[in-house]
Design an enzyme around this catalytic site. Structure first.
Site, PDB file in Angstrom:
ATOM      1  N   LYS A  31       0.862  -1.276   0.060  1.00  0.00           N
ATOM      2  CA  LYS A  31      -0.069  -0.180  -0.051  1.00  0.00           C
ATOM      3  C   LYS A  31       0.697   1.243  -0.067  1.00  0.00           C
ATOM      4  O   LYS A  31       0.579   2.064  -0.757  1.00  0.00           O
ATOM      5  CB  LYS A  31      -0.882   0.229   1.247  1.00  0.00           C
ATOM      6  CG  LYS A  31      -1.932  -1.190   1.374  1.00  0.00           C
ATOM      7  CD  LYS A  31      -2.718  -1.085   2.515  1.00  0.00           C
ATOM      8  CE  LYS A  31      -1.935  -1.104   3.956  1.00  0.00           C
ATOM      9  NZ  LYS A  31      -1.318  -2.364   4.298  1.00  0.00           N
TER      10      LYS A  31
ATOM     11  N   ARG B 106      -9.503   0.779   8.683  1.00  0.00           N
ATOM     12  CA  ARG B 106      -9.128  -0.541   9.091  1.00  0.00           C
ATOM     13  C   ARG B 106     -10.299  -1.421   9.747  1.00  0.00           C
ATOM     14  O   ARG B 106     -10.091  -2.518   9.852  1.00  0.00           O
ATOM     15  CB  ARG B 106      -8.069  -0.458  10.232  1.00  0.00           C
ATOM     16  CG  ARG B 106      -6.893   0.528  10.067  1.00  0.00           C
ATOM     17  CD  ARG B 106      -5.826  -0.468   9.557  1.00  0.00           C
ATOM     18  NE  ARG B 106      -4.604   0.423   9.147  1.00  0.00           N
ATOM     19  CZ  ARG B 106      -3.443  -0.140   9.222  1.00  0.00           C
ATOM     20  NH1 ARG B 106      -3.330  -1.404   9.528  1.00  0.00           N
ATOM     21  NH2 ARG B 106      -2.661   0.522   9.048  1.00  0.00           N
TER      22      ARG B 106
ATOM     23  N   ARG C 218      11.936  -5.507   4.494  1.00  0.00           N
ATOM     24  CA  ARG C 218      11.833  -4.095   4.159  1.00  0.00           C
ATOM     25  C   ARG C 218      12.674  -3.232   4.885  1.00  0.00           C
ATOM     26  O   ARG C 218      13.162  -3.268   6.106  1.00  0.00           O
ATOM     27  CB  ARG C 218      10.219  -3.717   4.759  1.00  0.00           C
ATOM     28  CG  ARG C 218       9.946  -2.295   4.715  1.00  0.00           C
ATOM     29  CD  ARG C 218       8.574  -1.884   4.626  1.00  0.00           C
ATOM     30  NE  ARG C 218       7.907  -2.409   5.935  1.00  0.00           N
ATOM     31  CZ  ARG C 218       6.521  -2.027   6.387  1.00  0.00           C
ATOM     32  NH1 ARG C 218       5.812  -1.762   5.467  1.00  0.00           N
ATOM     33  NH2 ARG C 218       6.135  -2.551   7.310  1.00  0.00           N
TER      34      ARG C 218
ATOM     35  N   ARG D 149      11.651  -1.395  10.588  1.00  0.00           N
ATOM     36  CA  ARG D 149      10.372  -0.899  11.451  1.00  0.00           C
ATOM     37  C   ARG D 149      10.592  -1.974  12.539  1.00  0.00           C
ATOM     38  O   ARG D 149      10.552  -3.057  12.526  1.00  0.00           O
ATOM     39  CB  ARG D 149       9.367  -0.834  10.405  1.00  0.00           C
ATOM     40  CG  ARG D 149       8.863   0.559   9.965  1.00  0.00           C
ATOM     41  CD  ARG D 149       7.901   0.718   9.338  1.00  0.00           C
ATOM     42  NE  ARG D 149       6.625  -0.001   9.654  1.00  0.00           N
ATOM     43  CZ  ARG D 149       5.372   0.122   8.972  1.00  0.00           C
ATOM     44  NH1 ARG D 149       5.368   0.588   7.868  1.00  0.00           N
ATOM     45  NH2 ARG D 149       4.497  -0.619   9.566  1.00  0.00           N
TER      46      ARG D 149
ATOM     47  N   ARG E 143      -0.125  -8.703  13.512  1.00  0.00           N
ATOM     48  CA  ARG E 143      -0.853  -7.621  12.534  1.00  0.00           C
ATOM     49  C   ARG E 143      -1.523  -8.268  11.616  1.00  0.00           C
ATOM     50  O   ARG E 143      -2.766  -7.541  11.335  1.00  0.00           O
ATOM     51  CB  ARG E 143       0.295  -6.617  11.927  1.00  0.00           C
ATOM     52  CG  ARG E 143       0.867  -5.651  12.760  1.00  0.00           C
ATOM     53  CD  ARG E 143       2.228  -5.269  12.148  1.00  0.00           C
ATOM     54  NE  ARG E 143       2.477  -4.316  11.031  1.00  0.00           N
ATOM     55  CZ  ARG E 143       3.381  -4.409  10.164  1.00  0.00           C
ATOM     56  NH1 ARG E 143       4.462  -4.910  10.800  1.00  0.00           N
ATOM     57  NH2 ARG E 143       3.226  -3.839   9.072  1.00  0.00           N
TER      58      ARG E 143
HETATM   59  P1  AP5 Z   1       4.856  -1.767   1.794  1.00  0.00           P
HETATM   60  O1  AP5 Z   1       4.400  -0.704   0.663  1.00  0.00           O
HETATM   61  O2  AP5 Z   1       5.703  -0.990   2.909  1.00  0.00           O
HETATM   62  O3  AP5 Z   1       3.716  -2.401   2.408  1.00  0.00           O
HETATM   63  P2  AP5 Z   1       2.397  -1.885   3.176  1.00  0.00           P
HETATM   64  O4  AP5 Z   1       1.072  -2.503   2.572  1.00  0.00           O
HETATM   65  O5  AP5 Z   1       2.285  -0.419   2.948  1.00  0.00           O
HETATM   66  O6  AP5 Z   1       2.485  -2.324   4.650  1.00  0.00           O
HETATM   67  P3  AP5 Z   1       2.496  -1.507   6.055  1.00  0.00           P
HETATM   68  O7  AP5 Z   1       3.257  -2.757   7.062  1.00  0.00           O
HETATM   69  O8  AP5 Z   1       2.969  -0.374   5.927  1.00  0.00           O
HETATM   70  O9  AP5 Z   1       1.251  -1.794   6.444  1.00  0.00           O
HETATM   71  P4  AP5 Z   1       0.317  -1.748   7.505  1.00  0.00           P
HETATM   72  O10 AP5 Z   1      -1.028  -1.312   7.250  1.00  0.00           O
HETATM   73  O11 AP5 Z   1       0.618  -2.980   8.491  1.00  0.00           O
HETATM   74  O12 AP5 Z   1       1.269  -0.703   8.442  1.00  0.00           O
HETATM   75  P5  AP5 Z   1       0.901   0.890   8.834  1.00  0.00           P
HETATM   76  O13 AP5 Z   1       2.067   1.715   8.689  1.00  0.00           O
HETATM   77  O14 AP5 Z   1      -0.179   1.351   8.037  1.00  0.00           O
HETATM   78  O15 AP5 Z   1       5.600  -2.957   1.316  1.00  0.00           O
HETATM   79  C1  AP5 Z   1       6.271  -3.867   1.864  1.00  0.00           C
HETATM   80  C2  AP5 Z   1       7.494  -4.255   1.613  1.00  0.00           C
HETATM   81  O16 AP5 Z   1       7.483  -4.872   0.507  1.00  0.00           O
HETATM   82  C3  AP5 Z   1       8.758  -3.179   1.215  1.00  0.00           C
HETATM   83  O17 AP5 Z   1       9.935  -3.505   1.456  1.00  0.00           O
HETATM   84  C4  AP5 Z   1       8.525  -2.865  -0.328  1.00  0.00           C
HETATM   85  O18 AP5 Z   1       9.581  -2.529  -1.084  1.00  0.00           O
HETATM   86  C5  AP5 Z   1       7.993  -4.305  -0.801  1.00  0.00           C
HETATM   87  N1  AP5 Z   1       7.209  -4.252  -1.979  1.00  0.00           N
HETATM   88  C6  AP5 Z   1       6.094  -3.439  -2.217  1.00  0.00           C
HETATM   89  N2  AP5 Z   1       5.444  -3.808  -3.097  1.00  0.00           N
HETATM   90  C7  AP5 Z   1       6.087  -4.984  -3.793  1.00  0.00           C
HETATM   91  C8  AP5 Z   1       5.967  -5.747  -5.164  1.00  0.00           C
HETATM   92  N3  AP5 Z   1       4.956  -5.299  -5.876  1.00  0.00           N
HETATM   93  N4  AP5 Z   1       6.995  -6.502  -5.370  1.00  0.00           N
HETATM   94  C9  AP5 Z   1       7.925  -6.814  -4.430  1.00  0.00           C
HETATM   95  N5  AP5 Z   1       8.177  -6.202  -3.158  1.00  0.00           N
HETATM   96  C10 AP5 Z   1       7.421  -5.145  -2.789  1.00  0.00           C
HETATM   97  O19 AP5 Z   1       0.554   0.878  10.280  1.00  0.00           O
HETATM   98  C11 AP5 Z   1       1.337   0.523  11.216  1.00  0.00           C
HETATM   99  C12 AP5 Z   1       0.626   0.631  12.546  1.00  0.00           C
HETATM  100  O20 AP5 Z   1      -0.001   1.926  12.867  1.00  0.00           O
HETATM  101  C13 AP5 Z   1      -0.477  -0.550  12.671  1.00  0.00           C
HETATM  102  O21 AP5 Z   1      -0.270  -1.571  13.033  1.00  0.00           O
HETATM  103  C14 AP5 Z   1      -1.399   0.224  13.836  1.00  0.00           C
HETATM  104  O22 AP5 Z   1      -0.848  -0.024  14.997  1.00  0.00           O
HETATM  105  C15 AP5 Z   1      -1.006   1.734  13.465  1.00  0.00           C
HETATM  106  N6  AP5 Z   1      -2.193   2.151  12.586  1.00  0.00           N
HETATM  107  C16 AP5 Z   1      -1.986   2.638  11.560  1.00  0.00           C
HETATM  108  N7  AP5 Z   1      -3.044   3.172  10.873  1.00  0.00           N
HETATM  109  C17 AP5 Z   1      -4.043   2.690  11.718  1.00  0.00           C
HETATM  110  C18 AP5 Z   1      -5.528   3.108  11.664  1.00  0.00           C
HETATM  111  N8  AP5 Z   1      -6.192   3.357  10.774  1.00  0.00           N
HETATM  112  N9  AP5 Z   1      -6.143   2.521  12.696  1.00  0.00           N
HETATM  113  C19 AP5 Z   1      -5.603   2.293  13.884  1.00  0.00           C
HETATM  114  N10 AP5 Z   1      -4.120   2.044  14.025  1.00  0.00           N
HETATM  115  C20 AP5 Z   1      -3.522   2.548  12.918  1.00  0.00           C
END
Ligand code: AP5
Length: 222
Positions: A14, A89, A128, A161, A172
């Site tokens: 994402k 979410r 990552r 991270r 998660r």
């Molecule tokens: P990446 O693009 O980083 O993946 P992502 O889907 O963004 O994964 P996240 O781990 O950031 O999602 P998340 O929802 O768990 O975390 P968030 O930061 O929102 O890609 C991952 C890896 O793969 C990278 O190394 C990339 O280079 C590689 N890659 C990407 N695409 C690729 C491809 N096509 N081919 C090969 N490799 C690829 O949230 C973190 C925390 O914050 C949550 O756990 C929660 O505690 C809190 N939080 C955030 N939002 C909320 C909310 N709305 N409500 C409550 N708590 C929240």
């Protein structure tokens, strides 16, 4: 205006897609995870409250995130559109988002669901690397930086991270799976949901997103 929401499990890509899409469409990228991490870094009261939930792989309470998102949508740059990543979410957050958007006379044009397997997720998250300065994502094998440990875009230092440890990734995923089906149904009922396989390389995934986004939104010129 163009409102794009990216849904999908942790590690689906994402953030990677949202950053590139925001550059292509010249729209603000709003990542709730990034805003929360910035608050943790800045030692704000929100950051202090959120940090423990994040480190344990749990959702930060809805009310805290809703307040933070409302403040973000108060900024004028969202008038032409936005790329939202990491929110909503759960159904409660989806309803809150509808309320925030309707109060600003904004709307969602398209919701993308980036679909992938647990195997791919674990491979992606365990490798990552994130830039400390600009937040750009890399991957040790899939998307390696040109210079080891250094961001291609700004030269910032790359780090892993805290919540990408094996135990936290499992938590998660568990949290994600509990809420995902209802969220998908919510946007299917609104006829806004587009499922895409996120297993291809990031350029191919971006191409698919852009194609669908253009079909769904006449105002999009790329
Ligand atoms: P990446 O693009 O980083 O993946 P992502 O889907 O963004 O994964 P996240 O781990 O950031 O999602 P998340 O929802 O768990 O975390 P968030 O930061 O929102 O890609 C991952 C890896 O793969 C990278 O190394 C990339 O280079 C590689 N890659 C990407 N695409 C690729 C491809 N096509 N081919 C090969 N490799 C690829 O949230 C973190 C925390 O914050 C949550 O756990 C929660 O505690 C809190 N939080 C955030 N939002 C909320 C909310 N709305 N409500 C409550 N708590 C929240």
């Amino acid at each position: 205006m163009t409102g794009i929401v990216l849904l999908g499990p942790p590690g689906a890509g994402k953030g990677t897609q949202a950053i590139r899409l925001a550059q292509e469409l010249i729209l603000p990228h709003i990542s709730t995870g990034e805003i929360l991490r910035q608050n943790v870094k800045d030692l704000t009261s929100l950051g202090e409250e959120a940090e423990d939930y994040m480190n344990r792989g749990l959702l930060v309470p809805d009310a805290l995130v809703a307040k933070m998102l409302t403040e973000r949508f108060d900024r004028p740059d969202v008038k032409k559109g936005f790329i939202l990543d990491g929110y909503p979410r759960n159904i409660s957050q989806a309803k809150t988002l509808d309320d925030i958007l309707s109060s600003k006379k904004l709307d969602i044009s398209t919701v993308f669901y980036l679909d992938t397997s647990d195997e791919v997720i674990i491979q992606r998250l365990s490798g990552r690397l994130v830039c400390k300065v600009c937040g750009l994502n890399f991957h040790i094998k899939n998307i390696p930086p040109k210079n080891k440990g250094m961001c291609d875009s700004c030269g910032g230092k790359l780090y892993q991270r805290k919540d990408d440890s094996e135990g936290t990734v499992k938590k998660r995923l568990e949290v994600y799976k509990k809420e995902a089906a209802a969220l998908i149904e919510f946007y299917e009922a609104k006829q806004k949901l587009h499922r895409l396989s996120a297993d291809g390389n990031s350029e191919d995934v971006l191409k698919q997103i852009v194609e669908v986004a253009q079909k769904c939104d006449d105002t999009l010129k790329i």
